[in-house]
Design a protein around this motif. Sequence first.
Motif, PDB file in Angstrom:
ATOM      1  N   GLN A   1     -48.358  17.512  57.931  1.00  0.00           N
ATOM      2  CA  GLN A   1     -47.403  16.602  58.570  1.00  0.00           C
ATOM      3  C   GLN A   1     -45.970  16.821  58.046  1.00  0.00           C
ATOM      4  O   GLN A   1     -45.011  16.728  58.814  1.00  0.00           O
TER       5      GLN A   1
ATOM      6  N   GLN B   1     -44.613  19.780  59.858  1.00  0.00           N
ATOM      7  CA  GLN B   1     -44.198  19.387  61.220  1.00  0.00           C
ATOM      8  C   GLN B   1     -42.864  18.636  61.172  1.00  0.00           C
ATOM      9  O   GLN B   1     -41.969  18.886  61.991  1.00  0.00           O
ATOM     10  N   ASP B   2     -42.726  17.723  60.185  1.00  0.00           N
ATOM     11  CA  ASP B   2     -41.490  16.932  60.074  1.00  0.00           C
ATOM     12  C   ASP B   2     -40.287  17.823  59.760  1.00  0.00           C
ATOM     13  O   ASP B   2     -39.213  17.638  60.332  1.00  0.00           O
TER      14      ASP B   2
ATOM     15  N   ARG C   1     -39.233  19.504  62.864  1.00  0.00           N
ATOM     16  CA  ARG C   1     -38.580  18.567  63.793  1.00  0.00           C
ATOM     17  C   ARG C   1     -37.154  18.264  63.346  1.00  0.00           C
ATOM     18  O   ARG C   1     -36.233  18.200  64.156  1.00  0.00           O
TER      19      ARG C   1
ATOM     20  N   LEU D   1     -40.242  22.881  66.853  1.00  0.00           N
ATOM     21  CA  LEU D   1     -41.630  22.424  66.837  1.00  0.00           C
ATOM     22  C   LEU D   1     -42.470  23.371  65.970  1.00  0.00           C
ATOM     23  O   LEU D   1     -42.393  24.594  66.134  1.00  0.00           O
ATOM     24  N   PHE D   2     -43.229  22.799  65.020  1.00  0.00           N
ATOM     25  CA  PHE D   2     -44.307  23.577  64.407  1.00  0.00           C
ATOM     26  C   PHE D   2     -45.589  23.022  65.006  1.00  0.00           C
ATOM     27  O   PHE D   2     -45.983  21.885  64.746  1.00  0.00           O
ATOM     28  N   PRO D   3     -46.246  23.802  65.865  1.00  0.00           N
ATOM     29  CA  PRO D   3     -47.226  23.204  66.774  1.00  0.00           C
ATOM     30  C   PRO D   3     -48.615  22.922  66.213  1.00  0.00           C
ATOM     31  O   PRO D   3     -49.393  22.236  66.885  1.00  0.00           O
TER      32      PRO D   3
ATOM     33  N   SER E   1     -51.622  21.173  64.953  1.00  0.00           N
ATOM     34  CA  SER E   1     -51.860  19.737  64.978  1.00  0.00           C
ATOM     35  C   SER E   1     -53.351  19.461  64.930  1.00  0.00           C
ATOM     36  O   SER E   1     -54.114  20.001  65.727  1.00  0.00           O
TER      37      SER E   1
ATOM     38  N   GLU F   1     -54.098  15.990  59.743  1.00  0.00           N
ATOM     39  CA  GLU F   1     -52.755  16.496  59.397  1.00  0.00           C
ATOM     40  C   GLU F   1     -52.022  15.661  58.351  1.00  0.00           C
ATOM     41  O   GLU F   1     -51.129  16.164  57.682  1.00  0.00           O
TER      42      GLU F   1
ATOM     43  N   GLN G   1     -53.686  22.216  69.795  1.00  0.00           N
ATOM     44  CA  GLN G   1     -52.633  22.892  70.569  1.00  0.00           C
ATOM     45  C   GLN G   1     -52.893  24.396  70.700  1.00  0.00           C
ATOM     46  O   GLN G   1     -51.998  25.164  71.081  1.00  0.00           O
TER      47      GLN G   1
END
Length: 472
Positions: free
Chosen positions: A114, A117-118, A121, A126-128, A130, A134, A151
Amino acid sequence: MNLLDALQQILGASHVLTGADAEPYLTDWRRRYTGRAVAVVRPGDTEQVAQVVRLCLQHGAPVVPLGGNTGLVAGGTPDDSGRAVVVSLARLNRIRQVDTDNDTLTVEAGCILQAVQDAARQAGRLFPLSLAAEGSCTIGGNLATNAGGTQVLRYGNTRELALGLEVVTAEGEIWHGLRGLRKDNTGYDLRDLFIGSEGTLGIITAATLKLYPLPVARCTALLALPSVPAAVEVLSRARAGFGASLTGFELMSAACMELVTRIYPQQRLPFAGAVEQHPWYALLELSDSESEAHARERFEAVLGAAMEDGLISDAAVAENLAQSHAMWHLRESIPLAQAEEGKNIKHDVSIPISRIADFVAETDALLQQHFPGVRNITFGHLGDGNLHYNVQGPIGEADPEVLARQDAIYLLVHDQVHAYQGSISAEHGIGQMRRNELPRYKSAVELKLMRRIKQALDPHGIMNPGKTLPDE
Ligand code: FAD
Ligand code: ZN
């Protein structure tokens, strides 16, 4: 000096856990395996990881890498000899570099997915990758298991998302392979050997990952479906209609939804009537690069036609982010609801999509014939041909009875998978749970080559022994 003292000297006593402090690290997520260890160590950087490996090599101690301990095949749990050193990567959790021109992110192995991903962002990307774990799994664990998730049909497995790695080898050297290159044909691909090797070839300490544009709009729908063949046909139309915008297609049996809504009564399906009135459900997601209106238009065209043709019995399109989250929450709660319900028998299989409907029909029937009353908690990533074909006992059955049938059910289901040219591990790996099933399904040639790779990269056999490869 003994191994424990030497570890404390390198890392400081507070990062060498023993006794009760070590315990949480020694049982796997599913609570199926518990091991013992000299210590659980928490090195703070790559150089310390290398020092720990060199020390273990000197003492002939097995090294067991550990990330978030969410793996489902007990790959990060040591055996019960008490000789191993568990190396937790949790403190290697820095974001090292964001490069938006190259669309790459370099992170350390202990970063929680996570957080990766943050970080993406925050850079407008995008780090896809998922998956439901996570919030606690690490990118190192994702790479080591080549994790899949929801994904994959658009962005690929973790392997497809990694451009470079930094690795501490089984001999305690550091391989600086953090290349941010999309093209690099300079010999054997070491990166791809380490990815998916479940800590049996070396310890991943950092990775350079691919970033993608953030979608402008997302549309989510929950579909009620009359059958698996109908689901496969809807998938095929969604692929044709949405192209690369189709980012998720998850299938769930009615038994999955019955389980989730009973265990978590605050969760409800957005349809009138009983869950069981529809045998199958699917969660569909489209990520659009133009606008919300454009996404909805495309969504309604494809889904409307499929409904008219009787492929979809009912559909709910999320009106806002909260509704979309609620739909994903239904899907992601299935493994947790299963754990609440009691012991169950998990399969993580892949089958060519064109044969999935026949596989499910035939295997469901065989299971009922041999084990009447078992429940098929079948769900998964239909878009990747990957099903979590899980089997739970009849409601109220005690754990020992469920487990007594485990080996017979593994054999039945995996023989079916093999007959359908599938794989007995699509995304969770082999770990210690599946390794002795391999000789039945992989050729002698393939296993011999795997053993030679292991021998070449880990000549002293200290990296995560007893995992991934079968007993000789
Ligand atoms: P761990 O469990 O700590 O380790 C897993 C394996 O990797 C072990 O063999 C360990 O030795 C090795 N390892 C860990 N870190 C390193 C490292 N830095 N270097 C070398 N080896 C290392 N998986 C999917 O693919 N798709 C899913 O959709 C999915 N959903 C899940 C949902 C839930 C609720 C849970 C609990 C698990 C799910 N998983 C899924 C399993 C998945 O494998 C893990 O969640 C994740 O990829 C493992 O990361 P981790 O950091 O927890 O690894
Ligand atoms: Zn999965």
